[in-house]
Scaffold this motif. Sequence first.
Motif, PDB file in Angstrom:
ATOM      1  N   ILE A  58     -11.980 -36.678 -24.389  1.00 55.94           N
ATOM      2  CA  ILE A  58     -11.382 -35.484 -24.597  1.00 55.94           C
ATOM      3  C   ILE A  58     -12.505 -34.674 -25.678  1.00 55.94           C
TER       4      ILE A  58
ATOM      5  N   GLN B 264     -14.771 -33.023 -22.638  1.00 59.54           N
ATOM      6  CA  GLN B 264     -14.197 -32.393 -21.521  1.00 59.54           C
ATOM      7  C   GLN B 264     -13.483 -31.034 -21.586  1.00 59.54           C
ATOM      8  N   ASN B 265     -13.008 -30.567 -22.785  1.00 58.76           N
ATOM      9  CA  ASN B 265     -12.491 -29.280 -23.146  1.00 58.76           C
ATOM     10  C   ASN B 265     -13.435 -28.355 -23.391  1.00 58.76           C
TER      11      ASN B 265
END
Length: 61
Positions: free
Chosen positions: A54, A57-58
């Motif tokens: 997370i 990936q953002n």
Amino acid sequence: MDTKEETLKALSEGKELTSTVTGLKYKLIEGLLHSRDSERAQWQRSGLDFHNPISWQNLRH
């Protein structure tokens, strides 16, 4: 970004990455990860780590 390695490479190349979730911008300054929001002109040392997907990936550049 798709992988942790891709994220670290982009940062080491001097690119600023932006979180699609928080809007915070990230960049390396003297080898340390820093962040800032759109309202702040100065960069602050970031506590973001890349231990889970997370966290990278953002990020987009």
